[in-house]
Design an enzyme around this catalytic site. Sequence first.
Site, PDB file in Angstrom:
ATOM      1  N   CYS A 346       0.865  -1.194   0.000  1.00  0.00           N
ATOM      2  CA  CYS A 346       0.000   0.000   0.000  1.00  0.00           C
ATOM      3  C   CYS A 346       0.892   1.230   0.000  1.00  0.00           C
ATOM      4  O   CYS A 346       1.978   1.221   0.594  1.00  0.00           O
ATOM      5  CB  CYS A 346      -0.913   0.020   1.225  1.00  0.00           C
ATOM      6  N   LEU A 348       0.608   5.700   0.149  1.00  0.00           N
ATOM      7  CA  LEU A 348      -0.292   6.831   0.383  1.00  0.00           C
ATOM      8  C   LEU A 348       0.497   8.097   0.676  1.00  0.00           C
ATOM      9  O   LEU A 348       1.472   8.074   1.431  1.00  0.00           O
ATOM     10  CB  LEU A 348      -1.223   6.542   1.573  1.00  0.00           C
ATOM     11  N   THR A 349       0.056   9.187   0.074  1.00  0.00           N
ATOM     12  CA  THR A 349       0.467  10.525   0.480  1.00  0.00           C
ATOM     13  C   THR A 349      -0.769  11.229   1.020  1.00  0.00           C
ATOM     14  O   THR A 349      -1.802  11.261   0.347  1.00  0.00           O
ATOM     15  CB  THR A 349       1.028  11.329  -0.712  1.00  0.00           C
ATOM     16  N   GLY A 357       5.157  16.334  -4.888  1.00  0.00           N
ATOM     17  CA  GLY A 357       6.075  15.303  -5.361  1.00  0.00           C
ATOM     18  C   GLY A 357       6.397  14.230  -4.337  1.00  0.00           C
ATOM     19  O   GLY A 357       7.331  13.437  -4.555  1.00  0.00           O
ATOM     20  N   GLY A 359       4.512  11.616  -3.432  1.00  0.00           N
ATOM     21  CA  GLY A 359       4.173  10.300  -3.967  1.00  0.00           C
ATOM     22  C   GLY A 359       5.244   9.771  -4.900  1.00  0.00           C
ATOM     23  O   GLY A 359       5.592   8.583  -4.860  1.00  0.00           O
ATOM     24  N   GLU A 380       1.540  -3.814  -5.713  1.00  0.00           N
ATOM     25  CA  GLU A 380       0.430  -4.754  -5.614  1.00  0.00           C
ATOM     26  C   GLU A 380      -0.809  -4.146  -6.254  1.00  0.00           C
ATOM     27  O   GLU A 380      -1.107  -2.970  -6.073  1.00  0.00           O
ATOM     28  CB  GLU A 380       0.168  -5.091  -4.141  1.00  0.00           C
TER      29      GLU A 380
END
Length: 483
Positions: A346, A348-349, A357, A359, A380
């Site tokens: 997983c 996430l930002t 930037g 991410g 994934e």
Amino acid sequence: FFECCPVGHRCLIGGPYQCEWQIVGSAMATSPGMQGPQSPGGFGLYQSQPNPHPLPAGTKVPCKLRNENSYRNAEILNHRVLDSEYQYYVHYMEFDKRMDEWVSVDRMDVSKAKIKKSSKADAKGEAGEGKGKGQKGKEKGKKEKGGDVKGKGKSGPQDEVDPHDDHHKPKNIALLHMGKYTVEPWYYSPYHFSIERFPDANDTEMDLDGDPPEDSGKTSVAYGYDEEPVQIDLYVCQFCLKPLESMAQLWERHMPKCKERHPPGDEIYRDADKKYSVFEVDGKKQRAFCQNVCLLSKLFLEHKFLKYDVEPFMFYIMTEWDEYGHHFLGYFSKEKESPDQYNVACILTLPQFQKRGIGRLLIEFSYELSKKEDKVGSPEKPLSDLGQLSYHAYWRDTLLELLVKADERGEVLNLPDLSKRTCMKPEDITATLTKLGVMNTSKRIACFTLTEPIKQQHKKRMEKVQGQIDPQKLLWRPVQYGR
């Protein structure tokens, strides 16, 4: 119409969203909350009550999107009563679920509502038709009731909203308060609360497992599909990510006791110029912190399957540090041993730090770890819509940069060369370059063709890239698990 109705009689009036009216008496004047038409014998006194089930879940109805005047196709997922009026939780069919919201009836075109028929009734009817026609008729009704065979023109149980599926639950958090930022969550996250049994809810505590301590005088309250949907404000410590239910709890109770000023792990990367750091946190050693990370990320990730068993994962937390401590920007998790060669589970930002930037840095960092491991990797699946855009942009820019520099040197690269240098899976490389029109397969041989417009567009994009990971600042070596 009302003259023949005795006192206490209930009448349903209206269309699909009809209200239930109860005749409570007669008088020469109406009192507040009472209204009704006149009758020759006096003024009828009627009290309106909401119909228990006006529009069921699964109903398709045109609805106005927030800040828009045009109607959009929407599906009702749930309903609630607020100030004696019904509100519906709708999903707009043309948009992502982050746009789901509570709407009132005046924003819906109820005249065009398409109420979904109950599949149980349909299956029962089909079984009834087959009754008395031998074993074949019984099997037909049994199969259609179980959803193995679709009836003509009827929706099977597989199309219904699963009340226990978090994917279809309304948002239970109205606003997220974290540090100096206030953010509106996008999706449901299974936070559990222990709320005292008296009206003052300011003095409450949250229990991650949803079970209050013994003899605490508190009861566990967790949102469920069949319960009355309730939204609350959530306060999260920006250092340890502990969830709390009020500002007073956060600043008066928690912060004086919280000694954490950075994630509980090893700092494996530090950029002193941009004041970015990355911490490696073991889910087995820091279970509570990693569970809090999962709960927080579920507010902004639709397809994340929340697992409380975080022990098989490593978490890489990116922070921005100042004189007060390290502030959580985003993260990605990674399986310690992935048989499918996933280098990200997983990612996430947080919304308040997007467009900076972050991410891209997290994606690049995951591939730097893969280079240290000397393995190819891939995220994934499925990726969210924003995740797909971020990964495609990174793959595109990284691959084109290699091809442009190789073209300037007169070097010829093939697919295995690109995979080895980038640690990307060949299928990700093939899909990206084919979409760009750079890769052509002729006689089972991959050929790369760079046109001048593609080079110019790539040059302009790279000028806007805000930063990159410096491999020299990464202090990390692979760990062999299970040995």
